[in-house]
Design an enzyme around this catalytic site. Structure first.
Site, PDB file in Angstrom:
ATOM      1  CB  VAL A 104     -42.970 114.724 104.206  1.00  0.00           C
ATOM      2  CG1 VAL A 104     -42.492 113.345 103.761  1.00  0.00           C
ATOM      3  CG2 VAL A 104     -43.986 115.280 103.222  1.00  0.00           C
ATOM      4  CB  CYS A 105     -40.289 112.272 107.234  1.00  0.00           C
ATOM      5  SG  CYS A 105     -39.075 111.199 108.033  1.00  0.00           S
TER       6      CYS A 105
END
Length: 321
Positions: A104-105
């Site tokens: 994520v990210c």
């Protein structure tokens, strides 16, 4: 039962953790026995997120438990800018054992440092895509989509896109009905298509400083089907076409034509995903004039004709029983 292991570290982004966890936990509540979710730090001690929250892990990564989860989730956050060598080493050793690797990210930076994205197509937060590509040329970095699936590796863009990716994984594992129930509970879209741009056209372009140009930007967004030639837009801004085109690009970072193209494509995609309007009607509403003109724009930018795009990304109606 699919085990989900979320790696924690100091200065992790809290929503990168809780977003996907809420999705997987929602699936477990909806269909008990489907996911077993655990969190872990290297030594089992609590960590402080970048927003100041303290997260208490279930166990330590180094205690030998859960080193081969079904889904390994690596969140992002400020802590990825100075990756701990021990954490990277753990990911390098144990990451390949997971059936599914998810970041994520800026969690993609940790996977990249561990060599787990080599040869893969991947994305991350838009602000770090250039750095990821520069530091790891062996990775095919795509800065546009909100998430990318490449084999058993799934990477997502900034923060909330982790929810979109988690919903897509749940839909893959358990079906659309379960994912839809979770999305309704969280009050989010079932899932944004993975190749949806991280930025809308309005966000991708800088906001013009001068009011007449800002008004033109807003006009384009609200009237994609109108006459949006440089001459027409220049008249609205009360500038000569040549002066308008130069000023628009200088203040927004893109030409008027490019901005119009992005707005029209974005509007057409929304109508294909969310409405039952026909392609011919949508092409007129979005200023393409003809279905063929819209088809060329879709194929050039998205690699799929409008009808194919709709088949891929418009949620199918749930079957009735």
């Amino acid at each position: 039962m699919r085990s989900v292991l979320v790696v924690l570290f100091d200065d992790v982004q809290s929503l990168d953790v809780t977003g996907p966890v809420e999705v997987f936990n929602g699936a477990e509540l909806h269909r008990p026995g489907t996911y077993r979710i655990r969190t872990a730090t290297l030594d089992g001690t609590p960590v402080r997120t970048s927003s100041g929250l303290t997260l208490v892990p279930d166990h330590a990564l180094t205690d030998g438990r859960g080193t081969a989860p079904h889904t390994l989730v690596v969140p992002g956050g400020q802590g990825t800018r100075r990756p701990a060598p021990d954490l990277v080493a753990w990911l390098r050793e144990h990451g390949p054992r997971a059936e599914r690797l998810v970041s994520v990210c800026t969690g993609a930076i940790l996977l990249a440092e561990a060599g787990l994205l080599d040869g893969h197509r991947a994305t991350t937060h838009w602000a770090y895509c250039d750095k990821l590509a520069r530091d790891h040329p062996e990775i095919e970095v795509d800065p546009d989509p909100i998430y990318v699936r490449d084999g058993n590796v799934a990477t997502s863009a900034g923060v909330t896109s982790g929810i979109d990716l988690a919903l897509a994984l749940v839909e893959e594992d358990l079906g659309r009905d379960t994912a839809l129930s979770i999305a309704r509970h969280l009050v989010v879209f079932l899932r944004r298509p993975g190749n949806q741009a991280q930025f809308s056209a309005q966000l991708a372009a800088q906001t013009a400083r001068r009011e007449p140009l800002r008004e033109v930007q807003q006009w384009i967004t609200e009237h994609p089907g109108d006459d949006l030639t440089v001459e027409s837009l220049a008249a609205r801004a009360r500038l000569s076409p040549r002066h308008f085109a130069r000023a628009f690009q200088a203040e927004t970072g893109m030409t008027p034509g490019r901005y119009v193209d992005r707005v029209r494509l974005e509007h057409a995609r929304r109508l294909l995903e969310d409405s039952a309007d026909g392609v011919e009607e949508i092409s007129r509403a979005c200023g393409y004039g003809t279905p063929e003109a819209m088809r060329r724009a879709f194929v050039r930018t998205l690699g799929a004709a409008p009808a194919e795009y709709r088949r891929r990304f418009r949620p199918a109606p749930s079957p009735t029983h």
